[in-house]
Motif scaffolding. Structure first.
Motif, mmCIF file in Angstrom:
data_model
loop_
_atom_site.group_PDB
_atom_site.id
_atom_site.type_symbol
_atom_site.label_atom_id
_atom_site.label_comp_id
_atom_site.label_asym_id
_atom_site.label_seq_id
_atom_site.Cartn_x
_atom_site.Cartn_y
_atom_site.Cartn_z
ATOM 1 N N CYS A 23 0.852 -1.192 0.000
ATOM 2 C CA CYS A 23 0.000 0.000 0.000
ATOM 3 C C CYS A 23 0.883 1.237 0.000
ATOM 4 N N TYR A 24 0.609 2.139 -0.923
ATOM 5 C CA TYR A 24 1.323 3.408 -0.994
ATOM 6 C C TYR A 24 0.305 4.513 -0.733
ATOM 7 N N ILE A 26 -1.484 8.267 0.121
ATOM 8 C CA ILE A 26 -1.453 9.583 -0.507
ATOM 9 C C ILE A 26 -0.313 10.379 0.136
ATOM 10 N N PRO A 27 0.469 11.092 -0.668
ATOM 11 C CA PRO A 27 1.583 11.859 -0.093
ATOM 12 C C PRO A 27 1.123 12.773 1.033
ATOM 13 N N ARG A 28 1.911 12.806 2.093
ATOM 14 C CA ARG A 28 1.687 13.617 3.286
ATOM 15 C C ARG A 28 0.589 13.050 4.197
ATOM 16 N N HIS A 29 0.019 11.928 3.842
ATOM 17 C CA HIS A 29 -0.864 11.242 4.788
ATOM 18 C C HIS A 29 0.012 10.444 5.755
ATOM 19 N N ASP A 30 -0.304 10.590 7.058
ATOM 20 C CA ASP A 30 0.563 9.974 8.046
ATOM 21 C C ASP A 30 -0.016 8.688 8.636
ATOM 22 N N THR A 31 -1.199 8.321 8.221
ATOM 23 C CA THR A 31 -1.866 7.166 8.798
ATOM 24 C C THR A 31 -2.324 6.213 7.709
ATOM 25 N N VAL A 32 -2.110 4.948 7.946
ATOM 26 C CA VAL A 32 -2.504 3.902 7.001
ATOM 27 C C VAL A 32 -3.352 2.875 7.746
ATOM 28 N N TYR A 33 -4.399 2.432 7.106
ATOM 29 C CA TYR A 33 -5.300 1.436 7.683
ATOM 30 C C TYR A 33 -5.442 0.268 6.724
ATOM 31 N N TYR A 50 0.327 4.840 12.489
ATOM 32 C CA TYR A 50 0.442 6.284 12.511
ATOM 33 C C TYR A 50 1.901 6.630 12.652
ATOM 34 N N GLU A 51 2.408 7.384 11.717
ATOM 35 C CA GLU A 51 3.821 7.776 11.745
ATOM 36 C C GLU A 51 4.730 6.563 11.955
ATOM 37 N N LYS A 52 4.439 5.520 11.196
ATOM 38 C CA LYS A 52 5.268 4.311 11.137
ATOM 39 C C LYS A 52 5.179 3.430 12.384
ATOM 40 N N MET A 53 4.289 3.794 13.299
ATOM 41 C CA MET A 53 4.096 2.939 14.473
ATOM 42 C C MET A 53 2.688 2.359 14.458
ATOM 43 N N GLN A 54 2.573 1.116 14.878
ATOM 44 C CA GLN A 54 1.250 0.513 14.945
ATOM 45 C C GLN A 54 0.398 1.290 15.936
ATOM 46 N N SER A 65 0.785 -10.121 9.573
ATOM 47 C CA SER A 65 1.553 -9.052 10.202
ATOM 48 C C SER A 65 1.632 -7.902 9.231
ATOM 49 N N ALA A 66 1.914 -6.744 9.745
ATOM 50 C CA ALA A 66 1.995 -5.568 8.883
ATOM 51 C C ALA A 66 3.011 -4.608 9.450
ATOM 52 N N GLN A 67 3.505 -3.762 8.568
ATOM 53 C CA GLN A 67 4.399 -2.705 9.026
ATOM 54 C C GLN A 67 4.304 -1.525 8.077
ATOM 55 N N GLN A 68 4.744 -0.387 8.594
ATOM 56 C CA GLN A 68 4.823 0.823 7.779
ATOM 57 C C GLN A 68 6.281 1.241 7.729
ATOM 58 N N PHE A 69 6.739 1.529 6.535
ATOM 59 C CA PHE A 69 8.151 1.803 6.320
ATOM 60 C C PHE A 69 8.442 3.303 6.377
ATOM 61 N N SER A 70 9.741 3.625 6.275
ATOM 62 C CA SER A 70 10.152 5.019 6.425
ATOM 63 C C SER A 70 9.554 5.922 5.353
ATOM 64 N N ASP A 71 9.246 5.350 4.191
ATOM 65 C CA ASP A 71 8.622 6.166 3.137
ATOM 66 C C ASP A 71 7.094 6.155 3.254
ATOM 67 N N TYR A 72 6.578 5.627 4.361
ATOM 68 C CA TYR A 72 5.160 5.582 4.700
ATOM 69 C C TYR A 72 4.372 4.513 3.953
ATOM 70 N N HIS A 73 5.013 3.793 3.047
ATOM 71 C CA HIS A 73 4.247 2.709 2.455
ATOM 72 C C HIS A 73 4.105 1.585 3.473
ATOM 73 N N SER A 74 3.107 0.775 3.288
ATOM 74 C CA SER A 74 2.822 -0.282 4.250
ATOM 75 C C SER A 74 2.691 -1.609 3.521
ATOM 76 N N GLU A 75 3.024 -2.668 4.232
ATOM 77 C CA GLU A 75 2.885 -4.007 3.680
ATOM 78 C C GLU A 75 2.136 -4.892 4.674
ATOM 79 N N LEU A 76 1.222 -5.665 4.129
ATOM 80 C CA LEU A 76 0.472 -6.647 4.927
ATOM 81 C C LEU A 76 0.979 -8.025 4.515
#
Lengths: 111, 116
Positions: A23-24, A26-33, A50-54, A65-76
């Protein structure tokens, strides 16, 4: 305008295999669900970052499992896939304010 | 108890007519947000409209408006001049609290079919 990008759009896996959904936001969005939507069902919340922390955890199985990376993209990451994992998986992103925007989803079929 | 209730599993509406999709919610929070999303048969989830609990005016976005009745805890979606392309599933959702990150609570959805 840039939207939430999910890849792949479609994925077919066999039982007991693993899958990784990306998941990539939207630029400048800090939260991924992440949401899981089974056939004919409403979306079920899995997990958010939120800001790379669960930040919140919903009905996510231990096999996922999932994580958010430094570029804010996330992987499930999904392991030991079961037939019941077949669903539409949505990623959404937002800022601290109102609406969340959804990606087009990844349709996972486990056979 | 259900937090979001959409009482209409399906609706048929004649093209060009207005349609109201019902949504009632249940929360004890003073601050919350209400959302409507459209999901066509292709599967993507499309944001339509948002109403904050402190917004005094009903939200409007083009042909979409949200009939927000706070005391009755209802947030019905009104689509004016319906079009064939409006045929889709419509989900009402709620975010509770003023959280910087949130999980949406979803209704079961209403399947809207526009007849030509």
């Amino acid at each position: 305008a840039a939207g939430v990008i999910q890849s792949p759009r479609h994925l077919i896996k066999e039982k007991r295999e693993t899958a990784t959904l990306k998941c990539y936001p939207i630029p400048r969005h800090d939260t991924v669900y992440w949401y899981q939507q089974g056939p004919g069902q409403d979306p079920q919340f899995l997990i958010s970052f939120y800001e790379k922390m669960q930040s919140d955890k919903g009905s996510i199985p231990d096999r996922f499992s999932a994580q958010q990376f430094s570029d804010y993209h996330s992987e499930l990451n999904m392991s030991s896939l079961e037939l019941g994992d077949s669903a539409l998986y949505f990623c959404a992103s937002s800022t601290i304010t109102a609406e969340a925007f959804f990606g087009q989803g990844t349709r996972l079929t486990v056979v | 108890a259900q937090k979001i209730t959409q009482t209409q599993p399906g609706m048929f509406v004649q093209e060009k007519e207005a349609v109201t999709l019902d949504c009632t919610y249940d929360t004890s929070d003073q601050s919350y947000g209400l959302f409507w999303y459209k999901q066509p048969s292709s599967g993507e989830m499309i944001f339509l409209i948002y109403q904050g609990s402190y917004d005094e005016q009903n939200a409007t976005e083009g042909r979409y408006s949200l009939n927000f009745q706070k005391a009755r805890k209802s947030a019905n979606l009104v689509i004016s001049a319906s079009q064939l392309g409006d045929s889709a599933m419509y989900f009402c959702a709620m975010r509770e609290g003023l959280r910087s990150n949130y999980q949406l609570i979803w209704g079961a959805g209403t399947k809207l079919i526009i007849k030509p």
